[in-house]
Design a protein around this motif. Structure first.
Motif, short mmCIF file in Angstrom:
data_model
loop_
_atom_site.label_atom_id
_atom_site.label_comp_id
_atom_site.label_asym_id
_atom_site.label_seq_id
_atom_site.Cartn_x
_atom_site.Cartn_y
_atom_site.Cartn_z
N THR A 67 23.96 65.37 29.34
CA THR A 67 25.23 64.72 28.99
C THR A 67 26.09 64.60 30.23
O THR A 67 25.86 65.27 31.24
N PHE A 68 27.10 63.75 30.16
CA PHE A 68 28.03 63.60 31.27
C PHE A 68 29.07 64.71 31.22
O PHE A 68 29.53 65.10 30.16
N ASN A 69 29.47 65.17 32.40
CA ASN A 69 30.58 66.12 32.44
C ASN A 69 31.87 65.32 32.62
O ASN A 69 31.85 64.10 32.81
N SER A 70 33.00 65.98 32.58
CA SER A 70 34.29 65.26 32.61
C SER A 70 34.49 64.53 33.94
O SER A 70 35.06 63.44 33.98
N LYS A 71 34.02 65.11 35.05
CA LYS A 71 34.16 64.44 36.35
C LYS A 71 33.37 63.13 36.37
O LYS A 71 33.87 62.10 36.83
N GLN A 72 32.15 63.16 35.83
CA GLN A 72 31.34 61.95 35.79
C GLN A 72 31.98 60.89 34.89
O GLN A 72 31.97 59.71 35.21
N LEU A 73 32.55 61.32 33.77
CA LEU A 73 33.21 60.37 32.88
C LEU A 73 34.43 59.74 33.54
O LEU A 73 34.71 58.55 33.35
N ASP A 74 35.16 60.52 34.33
CA ASP A 74 36.31 59.98 35.07
C ASP A 74 35.86 58.93 36.08
O ASP A 74 36.48 57.87 36.23
N ILE A 75 34.76 59.21 36.78
CA ILE A 75 34.22 58.26 37.76
C ILE A 75 33.81 56.97 37.06
O ILE A 75 34.09 55.86 37.54
N ILE A 76 33.15 57.08 35.92
CA ILE A 76 32.72 55.90 35.16
C ILE A 76 33.94 55.10 34.72
O ILE A 76 33.97 53.86 34.83
N SER A 77 34.97 55.78 34.25
CA SER A 77 36.18 55.10 33.79
C SER A 77 36.85 54.35 34.94
O SER A 77 37.26 53.19 34.79
N THR B 267 35.44 53.29 37.68
CA THR B 267 34.55 52.19 38.07
C THR B 267 34.72 51.01 37.13
O THR B 267 34.78 49.85 37.57
#
Length: 75
Positions: free
Chosen positions: A53-63, A65
Motif C-alpha cells: 500500500t502507499f504510505n502518506s508521503k507517497q500519497l502526498d507526492i501523487i497528489s 504530481t
C-alpha cells in the motif's frame, strides 16, 4: 432432433433428489465447473490484503504530481 420440456423448478428439484448417488455426484461436478473454487477466492482475498500500500508521503507526492499535471493541461 430436439425435444423441449417445460418443467417447473420444483419438479426439477424432485427429479434431482431421486438421482442415484453416482449421477448426483456427476451433476454436482458439472454444475461446479463455472463457479470459482473457495480456495481461489480466499487466495485472491489473502493476496489483496497482503498487497503493498502507499504510505502518506507517497500519497502526498501523487497528489502534488496530479496538481502539476492538471495545471500543465490547462495551458
Amino acid at each position: 432432433m430436439e425435444v423441449t420440456v417445460d418443467i417447473r423448478l420444483e419438479q426439477l428439484i424432485q427429479l434431482v433428489k431421486k438421482l442415484p448417488a453416482k449421477q448426483l455426484d456427476r451433476l454436482k461436478a458439472e454444475l461446479d465447473i463455472n463457479q470459482p473454487k473457495t480456495a481461489e477466492i480466499s487466495g485472491l482475498k489473502d493476496f489483496l490484503l497482503k498487497a503493498p500500500t502507499f504510505n502518506s508521503k507517497q500519497l502526498d507526492i501523487i497528489s502534488e504530481t496530479r496538481k502539476s499535471i492538471n495545471k500543465w493541461r490547462v495551458k
